[in-house]
Motif scaffolding. Structure first.
Motif, PDB file in Angstrom:
ATOM      1  N   THR A 128     -40.222  -2.852-118.559  1.00 41.39           N
ATOM      2  CA  THR A 128     -41.098  -4.045-118.504  1.00 41.39           C
ATOM      3  C   THR A 128     -42.542  -3.469-119.028  1.00 41.39           C
TER       4      THR A 128
ATOM      5  N   HIS B 208     -41.782  -1.802-122.947  1.00 42.84           N
ATOM      6  CA  HIS B 208     -41.488  -2.746-123.948  1.00 42.84           C
ATOM      7  C   HIS B 208     -42.550  -3.301-124.946  1.00 42.84           C
TER       8      HIS B 208
ATOM      9  N   LEU C  19     -42.603  -5.668-126.634  1.00 40.98           N
ATOM     10  CA  LEU C  19     -42.954  -7.515-126.462  1.00 40.98           C
ATOM     11  C   LEU C  19     -43.984  -7.617-125.428  1.00 40.98           C
ATOM     12  N   THR C  20     -44.013  -6.879-124.335  1.00 40.93           N
ATOM     13  CA  THR C  20     -45.080  -6.953-123.301  1.00 40.93           C
ATOM     14  C   THR C  20     -46.159  -6.189-123.545  1.00 40.93           C
TER      15      THR C  20
ATOM     16  N   GLU D 193     -47.240  -5.938-126.429  1.00 42.28           N
ATOM     17  CA  GLU D 193     -48.041  -6.797-127.447  1.00 42.28           C
ATOM     18  C   GLU D 193     -48.775  -7.832-126.662  1.00 42.28           C
ATOM     19  N   LEU D 194     -48.146  -8.567-125.761  1.00 39.93           N
ATOM     20  CA  LEU D 194     -48.488  -9.574-125.021  1.00 39.93           C
ATOM     21  C   LEU D 194     -50.002  -9.037-124.090  1.00 39.93           C
TER      22      LEU D 194
ATOM     23  N   ASP E 247     -47.572 -18.082-126.155  1.00 37.03           N
ATOM     24  CA  ASP E 247     -47.128 -16.446-126.115  1.00 37.03           C
ATOM     25  C   ASP E 247     -46.335 -15.957-125.257  1.00 37.03           C
TER      26      ASP E 247
ATOM     27  N   ALA F  94     -42.556 -14.316-125.464  1.00 42.98           N
ATOM     28  CA  ALA F  94     -42.157 -13.140-124.793  1.00 42.98           C
ATOM     29  C   ALA F  94     -41.155 -13.055-123.887  1.00 42.98           C
TER      30      ALA F  94
ATOM     31  N   THR G 147     -37.678 -14.012-125.003  1.00 45.55           N
ATOM     32  CA  THR G 147     -37.077 -13.058-125.732  1.00 45.55           C
ATOM     33  C   THR G 147     -36.568 -11.716-124.999  1.00 45.55           C
ATOM     34  N   PHE G 148     -37.451 -11.390-123.890  1.00 46.14           N
ATOM     35  CA  PHE G 148     -37.491 -10.035-123.157  1.00 46.14           C
ATOM     36  C   PHE G 148     -36.574 -10.337-122.132  1.00 46.14           C
TER      37      PHE G 148
END
Length: 197
Positions: free
Chosen positions: A51, A54, A56-57, A59-60, A169, A173, A176-177
Motif C-alpha cells: 500500500t 504502490h 497509485l497510493t 500519486e494520491l 480521486d 485509486a 483500481t488498487f
C-alpha cells in the motif's frame, strides 16, 4: 489500510482476523510474538508495504496539499476503509453488519492479542467502528479521533474538508488498487514463510 480493510483481507485470504489486526500493534521481530499471530502479522506487513509503495497510493498522497502531507498516508488508509464500507456489497458476500458482528466476536475470542488491541476491541464493538466507516460523518469522526491520538494534531488541520474534496480521486485509486490487494493477499497467504505457520 485501516481496521476494516485488514479484517476483510484476512477473511478474503482465509487467515485469522485477530492475528491480521494484531499487525498494527505488534512491533519488532515477528518471531517474538505468539505463534498463532505470526502469519497474520506477516500478512499485515506485506499489505502495508505494498500500500505504501504502490504507484497509485503514492500519486494520491502527492495530490494532498503540502500542509497535509504528513497526515496523508493515515487519511488514505481511513478513506479507503470508507470506500470499502460504502461499496461493501461489491467486495463481500455477507452484509457488512453481519461481517462486523462476526469480526468483533473473532477478535474477542483470539488469544494472546497485544494488550493495546485487547483494550480497544470493546470500544470498537460498542461504537461499531466497522459500520461507522460507511457514512461521511463516520469517516469524519474517525479522522477527528485519530487526530486527537497523535502527538501533533495540527498535521490534520483541514483534513476532513480535503478528504471530501478529493473524494473522486480517492475512489478511483481505491477501486483500481484494492482488487489487486485482494489478489495479493491470497498469494501471500500461500507464500507465508514456514517459520510463521
Amino acid at each position: 489500510m485501516n481496521f476494516l480493510a485488514h479484517l476483510h483481507l484476512a477473511d478474503n485470504s482465509k487467515t485469522s482476523l485477530g492475528a491480521n489486526l494484531a499487525g498494527d500493534f505488534a512491533k519488532g521481530n515477528i518471531s517474538d510474538h505468539p505463534k498463532a499471530l505470526q502469519q497474520g502479522i506477516w500478512l499485515h506487513r506485506q499489505i502495508d508495504a505494498l500500500t505504501d509503495s504502490h504507484e497509485l497510493t503514492k500519486e494520491l498522497k502527492a495530490a494532498f496539499p503540502k500542509e497535509l502531507q504528513r497526515a496523508a498516508p493515515i487519511l488514505i488508509d481511513l478513506a479507503f476503509d470508507h470506500m470499502l464500507a460504502k461499496y461493501w456489497d461489491e467486495y463481500h458476500h455477507q452484509p457488512l453488519a453481519q461481517f462486523a458482528k462476526t469480526a468483533y466476536q473473532q477478535l474477542e475470542n483470539t488469544p494472546a492479542l497485544p494488550e493495546k488491541l485487547n483494550l480497544l476491541i470493546p470500544r470498537m464493538r460498542d461504537e461499531n467502528w466497522l459500520i461507522a466507516y460507511q457514512s461521511r460523518s463516520g469517516l469524519n469522526q474517525t479522522i477527528s479521533a485519530v487526530a486527537k491520538r497523535v502527538s501533533k494534531p495540527e498535521i490534520f488541520q483541514g483534513a476532513q474538508k480535503t478528504v471530501e474534496k478529493m473524494d473522486i480521486d480517492i475512489e478511483i485509486a481505491f477501486r483500481t488498487f484494492y482488487p489487486q490487494l485482494m489478489a495479493y493477499s491470497r498469494i501471500w497467504t500461500r507464500q507465508t514463510p514456514t517459520e510463521y505457520l
